[in-house]
Design a protein around this motif. Structure first.
Motif, PDB file in Angstrom:
ATOM      1  N   LEU A   1       0.814  -1.208   0.000  1.00  0.00           N
ATOM      2  CA  LEU A   1       0.000   0.000   0.000  1.00  0.00           C
ATOM      3  C   LEU A   1       0.854   1.267   0.000  1.00  0.00           C
ATOM      4  CD1 LEU A   1      -2.782  -1.089   2.532  1.00  0.00           C
ATOM      5  CD2 LEU A   1      -2.836  -1.214   0.032  1.00  0.00           C
ATOM      6  N   SER A   2       1.933   1.236  -0.763  1.00  0.00           N
ATOM      7  CA  SER A   2       2.821   2.396  -0.831  1.00  0.00           C
ATOM      8  C   SER A   2       2.256   3.513  -1.692  1.00  0.00           C
ATOM      9  CB  SER A   2       4.180   1.972  -1.403  1.00  0.00           C
ATOM     10  OG  SER A   2       4.018   1.501  -2.744  1.00  0.00           O
ATOM     11  N   GLY A   3       1.224   3.211  -2.484  1.00  0.00           N
ATOM     12  CA  GLY A   3       0.710   4.183  -3.437  1.00  0.00           C
ATOM     13  C   GLY A   3       1.366   4.046  -4.796  1.00  0.00           C
ATOM     14  N   TRP A   4       2.496   3.366  -4.852  1.00  0.00           N
ATOM     15  CA  TRP A   4       3.150   3.063  -6.121  1.00  0.00           C
ATOM     16  C   TRP A   4       2.618   1.698  -6.569  1.00  0.00           C
ATOM     17  CZ3 TRP A   4       6.076   6.324  -8.949  1.00  0.00           C
ATOM     18  CH2 TRP A   4       6.569   7.467  -8.308  1.00  0.00           C
ATOM     19  N   PHE A   5       1.644   1.748  -7.477  1.00  0.00           N
ATOM     20  CA  PHE A   5       0.989   0.524  -7.945  1.00  0.00           C
ATOM     21  C   PHE A   5       1.099   0.445  -9.469  1.00  0.00           C
ATOM     22  CE2 PHE A   5      -2.002   1.903  -4.351  1.00  0.00           C
ATOM     23  CZ  PHE A   5      -1.315   1.172  -3.383  1.00  0.00           C
ATOM     24  N   TRP A   6       1.030  -0.807  -9.957  1.00  0.00           N
ATOM     25  CA  TRP A   6       0.858  -0.998 -11.392  1.00  0.00           C
ATOM     26  C   TRP A   6      -0.007  -2.216 -11.615  1.00  0.00           C
ATOM     27  CZ3 TRP A   6       2.191  -5.646 -13.496  1.00  0.00           C
ATOM     28  CH2 TRP A   6       3.151  -6.408 -12.830  1.00  0.00           C
ATOM     29  N   GLN A   7      -0.682  -2.249 -12.761  1.00  0.00           N
ATOM     30  CA  GLN A   7      -1.426  -3.440 -13.141  1.00  0.00           C
ATOM     31  C   GLN A   7      -1.604  -3.449 -14.670  1.00  0.00           C
ATOM     32  OE1 GLN A   7      -5.102  -2.941 -10.928  1.00  0.00           O
ATOM     33  NE2 GLN A   7      -6.146  -1.921 -12.638  1.00  0.00           N
ATOM     34  N   LEU A   8      -1.632  -4.682 -15.196  1.00  0.00           N
ATOM     35  CA  LEU A   8      -1.850  -4.888 -16.628  1.00  0.00           C
ATOM     36  C   LEU A   8      -3.272  -5.390 -16.829  1.00  0.00           C
ATOM     37  CD1 LEU A   8       1.521  -6.605 -17.655  1.00  0.00           C
ATOM     38  CD2 LEU A   8       0.768  -4.294 -18.242  1.00  0.00           C
ATOM     39  N   GLN A   9      -3.950  -4.868 -17.852  1.00  0.00           N
ATOM     40  CA  GLN A   9      -5.325  -5.235 -18.125  1.00  0.00           C
ATOM     41  C   GLN A   9      -5.466  -5.749 -19.557  1.00  0.00           C
ATOM     42  OE1 GLN A   9      -6.991  -1.450 -15.482  1.00  0.00           O
ATOM     43  NE2 GLN A   9      -7.972  -1.940 -17.421  1.00  0.00           N
ATOM     44  N   GLN A  10      -6.325  -6.774 -19.664  1.00  0.00           N
ATOM     45  CA  GLN A  10      -6.663  -7.314 -20.985  1.00  0.00           C
ATOM     46  C   GLN A  10      -8.178  -7.396 -21.082  1.00  0.00           C
ATOM     47  OE1 GLN A  10      -5.273 -11.343 -21.796  1.00  0.00           O
ATOM     48  NE2 GLN A  10      -5.368 -10.985 -24.008  1.00  0.00           N
ATOM     49  N   ASP A  11      -8.701  -6.646 -22.027  1.00  0.00           N
ATOM     50  CA  ASP A  11     -10.150  -6.555 -22.192  1.00  0.00           C
ATOM     51  C   ASP A  11     -10.834  -6.164 -20.881  1.00  0.00           C
ATOM     52  OD1 ASP A  11      -9.974  -7.224 -24.865  1.00  0.00           O
ATOM     53  OD2 ASP A  11     -10.028  -9.383 -24.404  1.00  0.00           O
ATOM     54  N   GLY A  12     -10.218  -5.245 -20.137  1.00  0.00           N
ATOM     55  CA  GLY A  12     -10.795  -4.713 -18.910  1.00  0.00           C
ATOM     56  C   GLY A  12     -10.542  -5.558 -17.695  1.00  0.00           C
ATOM     57  N   ARG A  13      -9.908  -6.743 -17.879  1.00  0.00           N
ATOM     58  CA  ARG A  13      -9.630  -7.624 -16.732  1.00  0.00           C
ATOM     59  C   ARG A  13      -8.170  -7.456 -16.315  1.00  0.00           C
ATOM     60  NH1 ARG A  13      -9.168 -12.304 -17.884  1.00  0.00           N
ATOM     61  NH2 ARG A  13      -9.303 -12.210 -20.169  1.00  0.00           N
ATOM     62  N   VAL A  14      -7.929  -7.436 -15.009  1.00  0.00           N
ATOM     63  CA  VAL A  14      -6.568  -7.325 -14.485  1.00  0.00           C
ATOM     64  C   VAL A  14      -5.920  -8.700 -14.568  1.00  0.00           C
ATOM     65  CG1 VAL A  14      -5.150  -6.778 -12.488  1.00  0.00           C
ATOM     66  CG2 VAL A  14      -7.220  -5.430 -12.950  1.00  0.00           C
ATOM     67  N   VAL A  15      -4.800  -8.758 -15.333  1.00  0.00           N
ATOM     68  CA  VAL A  15      -4.108 -10.044 -15.504  1.00  0.00           C
ATOM     69  C   VAL A  15      -2.804 -10.078 -14.731  1.00  0.00           C
ATOM     70  CG1 VAL A  15      -5.183 -10.434 -17.740  1.00  0.00           C
ATOM     71  CG2 VAL A  15      -2.995  -9.223 -17.630  1.00  0.00           C
ATOM     72  N   ALA A  16      -2.301  -8.918 -14.313  1.00  0.00           N
ATOM     73  CA  ALA A  16      -1.063  -8.864 -13.511  1.00  0.00           C
ATOM     74  C   ALA A  16      -1.051  -7.550 -12.750  1.00  0.00           C
ATOM     75  CB  ALA A  16       0.174  -8.976 -14.412  1.00  0.00           C
ATOM     76  N   LYS A  17      -0.414  -7.552 -11.565  1.00  0.00           N
ATOM     77  CA  LYS A  17      -0.379  -6.346 -10.745  1.00  0.00           C
ATOM     78  C   LYS A  17       0.838  -6.362  -9.853  1.00  0.00           C
ATOM     79  CE  LYS A  17      -3.342  -8.518  -7.276  1.00  0.00           C
ATOM     80  NZ  LYS A  17      -4.596  -8.411  -6.503  1.00  0.00           N
ATOM     81  N   SER A  18       1.114  -5.176  -9.241  1.00  0.00           N
ATOM     82  CA  SER A  18       2.283  -5.062  -8.371  1.00  0.00           C
ATOM     83  C   SER A  18       2.004  -5.702  -7.027  1.00  0.00           C
ATOM     84  CB  SER A  18       2.649  -3.581  -8.167  1.00  0.00           C
ATOM     85  OG  SER A  18       1.586  -2.889  -7.524  1.00  0.00           O
ATOM     86  N   ALA A  19       3.078  -6.113  -6.349  1.00  0.00           N
ATOM     87  CA  ALA A  19       2.948  -6.727  -5.030  1.00  0.00           C
ATOM     88  C   ALA A  19       2.388  -5.737  -4.013  1.00  0.00           C
ATOM     89  CB  ALA A  19       4.305  -7.243  -4.568  1.00  0.00           C
ATOM     90  N   SER A  20       2.578  -4.433  -4.265  1.00  0.00           N
ATOM     91  CA  SER A  20       2.118  -3.422  -3.315  1.00  0.00           C
ATOM     92  C   SER A  20       0.599  -3.348  -3.225  1.00  0.00           C
ATOM     93  CB  SER A  20       2.678  -2.042  -3.697  1.00  0.00           C
ATOM     94  OG  SER A  20       2.311  -1.708  -5.027  1.00  0.00           O
ATOM     95  N   LEU A  21      -0.106  -3.987  -4.213  1.00  0.00           N
ATOM     96  CA  LEU A  21      -1.564  -3.960  -4.193  1.00  0.00           C
ATOM     97  C   LEU A  21      -2.177  -5.068  -3.346  1.00  0.00           C
ATOM     98  CD1 LEU A  21      -2.520  -3.059  -7.873  1.00  0.00           C
ATOM     99  CD2 LEU A  21      -3.228  -1.813  -5.829  1.00  0.00           C
ATOM    100  N   TYR A  22      -1.392  -6.063  -3.002  1.00  0.00           N
ATOM    101  CA  TYR A  22      -1.930  -7.235  -2.302  1.00  0.00           C
ATOM    102  C   TYR A  22      -3.039  -7.850  -3.140  1.00  0.00           C
ATOM    103  CZ  TYR A  22       0.665  -6.768   2.050  1.00  0.00           C
ATOM    104  OH  TYR A  22       1.665  -6.737   2.982  1.00  0.00           O
ATOM    105  N   ASP A  23      -4.199  -8.040  -2.519  1.00  0.00           N
ATOM    106  CA  ASP A  23      -5.326  -8.667  -3.227  1.00  0.00           C
ATOM    107  C   ASP A  23      -6.239  -7.640  -3.888  1.00  0.00           C
ATOM    108  OD1 ASP A  23      -4.470 -11.154  -2.404  1.00  0.00           O
ATOM    109  OD2 ASP A  23      -5.650 -11.091  -0.545  1.00  0.00           O
ATOM    110  N   ASN A  24      -5.816  -6.418  -3.902  1.00  0.00           N
ATOM    111  CA  ASN A  24      -6.665  -5.349  -4.425  1.00  0.00           C
ATOM    112  C   ASN A  24      -6.359  -5.074  -5.897  1.00  0.00           C
ATOM    113  OD1 ASN A  24      -7.804  -4.476  -1.723  1.00  0.00           O
ATOM    114  ND2 ASN A  24      -5.627  -4.180  -1.338  1.00  0.00           N
ATOM    115  N   VAL A  25      -7.327  -4.480  -6.562  1.00  0.00           N
ATOM    116  CA  VAL A  25      -7.131  -4.002  -7.923  1.00  0.00           C
ATOM    117  C   VAL A  25      -7.629  -2.560  -7.988  1.00  0.00           C
ATOM    118  CG1 VAL A  25      -7.321  -6.279  -8.993  1.00  0.00           C
ATOM    119  CG2 VAL A  25      -9.381  -4.882  -8.652  1.00  0.00           C
ATOM    120  N   MET A  26      -7.193  -1.859  -9.026  1.00  0.00           N
ATOM    121  CA  MET A  26      -7.587  -0.452  -9.185  1.00  0.00           C
ATOM    122  C   MET A  26      -8.612  -0.336 -10.296  1.00  0.00           C
ATOM    123  SD  MET A  26      -3.923   1.507  -8.871  1.00  0.00           S
ATOM    124  CE  MET A  26      -3.193   0.540 -10.196  1.00  0.00           C
ATOM    125  N   SER A  27      -9.394   0.733 -10.215  1.00  0.00           N
ATOM    126  CA  SER A  27     -10.373   1.026 -11.257  1.00  0.00           C
ATOM    127  C   SER A  27      -9.991   2.357 -11.905  1.00  0.00           C
ATOM    128  CB  SER A  27     -11.782   1.105 -10.663  1.00  0.00           C
ATOM    129  OG  SER A  27     -12.142  -0.108 -10.038  1.00  0.00           O
TER     130      SER A  27
END
Length: 410
Positions: A53-79
């Motif tokens: 939860l550092s605020g430095w997050f990343w995630q990859l999306q395919q057709d609107g679905r999150v397929v990969a994300k940073s460890a800093s997000l834990y089980d969360n995803v961003m919108s």
């Protein structure tokens, strides 16, 4: 305001550059597997994306679905926003404000809508801005104080020069100086030079005016005196000649007084002028057995030319010598800050209040059987005193006779 906006842009651009670099790394490492699924090739090498939860997050999306994300997000995803965006506002899983970057991209062998989202914590951006703004504010405050102080000193120096110029002008007007000294401020020197030029021109004009008046007096008085001498003692024309002489004397002296608007820078001590006048009148004073009392401070001075002061005091003393019985009193003293009081008193018959105006009128004589004279003395004194901004007053003297008082610039 402008500097603050520039700094804000500079700091946020730096954070956006870090986010852009992370997004470019993620896009470069991403690939499509055999099943057509987007696969992250590796996380950006930045420990901030691993801190929870550092605020430095990343995630990859395919057709609107999150397929990969940073460890800093834990089980969360961003919108994030649905389209490409740099500098958008968002919130993290913990509700903290974020600065959001979203880029859409494409890969070979994939018809899917691919996107990468990278965020930076708004709190960290604001903290960086605060660290920059604080010393900037201090520096600008110090600079403002220095500039204000410099402006104040500059204005004070300029006003001080003008104040000195004013004092120098007052010294010239009071007769304590002849010319203006050149100011230290270069911009005021041309003004001082022009004023000095005007003062010198004033002196030259007065000198020429007196010269012309003297020439006119000589050209008129000489033939009139010859005519008077040519007439017999009992000739009635002698009265007409005497009247003409009085009128010419009046107009010539009036012309002279009009040409003697005080030359700037002149200063005349009173006591020496009175001493010289008494020396000239020593004969009539001795013959009449008069006692002359003096009360003249040695430093008292008239702000004008000696010739004018001699004309005024000489007429008054001569008048007192003509009419005094036994005693004349001459006093002088300062009157206020810049005035001079001179009084000539006698113990003669004096004048009534009704006769004062007539005595100061041109040719006005209240006793034709009295001592000889043209009846112009008091009128000339009144004119000269008024020309210098002063006045002549006639009153009853403490000695019983006439008190003629002059109020003049000192």
């Amino acid at each position: 305001m402008a500097i603050g906006a520039i700094l804000d842009r500079f700091v946020t651009d730096r954070f956006d550059a870090d986010a852009e670099a992370a997004a470019d790394a993620l896009i470069a490492a991403a690939s499509i597997d055999a099943s057509g699924r987007l696969v992250a090739g590796g996380a950006p090498i930045d420990p901030r994306f691993d801190m929870p939860l550092s605020g430095w997050f990343w995630q990859l999306q395919q057709d609107g679905r999150v397929v990969a994300k940073s460890a800093s997000l834990y089980d969360n995803v961003m919108s994030p926003p649905a389209s490409d965006f740099v500098g958008g506002q968002g919130t993290g899983p913990d509700g903290a404000p974020l600065r959001v970057l979203r880029h859409e991209f494409s890969l070979p062998d994939s018809n899917s809508a691919l996107a990468v989202v990278v965020t930076a914590p708004r709190q960290e951006i604001d903290a960086s801005l605060a660290r920059v703004r604080r010393p900037l504010a201090v520096s600008l405050s110090v600079l403002g104080v220095v500039l204000a102080l410099a402006s104040t000193l500059q204005v004070a120096a300029g006003l001080g020069s003008l104040d000195r110029l004013g004092r120098d002008l007052r010294a010239i007007r009071a007769g304590r100086a002849d010319t203006l000294p050149l100011p230290r401020v270069a911009e005021l020197r041309p003004l001082a030079s022009e004023i000095n030029g005007l003062i010198e021109q004033n002196r030259q004009v007065l000198s020429r005016a007196r010269e012309h008046v003297g020439n006119l007096a000589h050209s008129l008085k000489t033939p009139l005196a010859a005519l008077d001498n040519a007439l017999p003692e009992d000739d009635p024309g002698r009265a007409l000649v005497a009247r003409m002489d009085r009128q010419i004397g009046w107009h010539l002296r009036r012309a002279r007084s009009s040409g003697t608007a005080r030359a700037l820078g002149q200063r005349t001590q009173v006591a020496p002028v009175v001493d010289d006048i008494l020396l000239v009148l020593r004969g009539p004073i001795t013959e009449s057995g008069l006692q002359v009392d003096l009360d003249l401070p040695p430093t008292l001075a008239f702000a004008g030319e000696r010739q004018d002061l001699e004309e005024m005091i000489g007429n008054l003393v001569e008048n007192a010598v003509k009419w005094a019985n036994t005693r004349i009193h001459i006093t002088a003293r300062p009157e206020g800050r810049d005035r001079l009081f001179i009084a000539i008193e006698d113990d003669g018959p004096g004048l009534s209040a009704e006769d004062h105006a007539l005595a100061m009128a041109r040719g006005g004589r209240l006793d034709e059987s009295g001592p000889p004279g043209s009846g112009l003395g008091l009128a000339i004194v009144a004119d000269l005193a008024a020309l210098h901004g002063g006045a002549l007053r006639l009153e009853r003297a403490r000695l019983g006779g006439l008190a003629a008082s002059l109020i003049l610039p000192a």
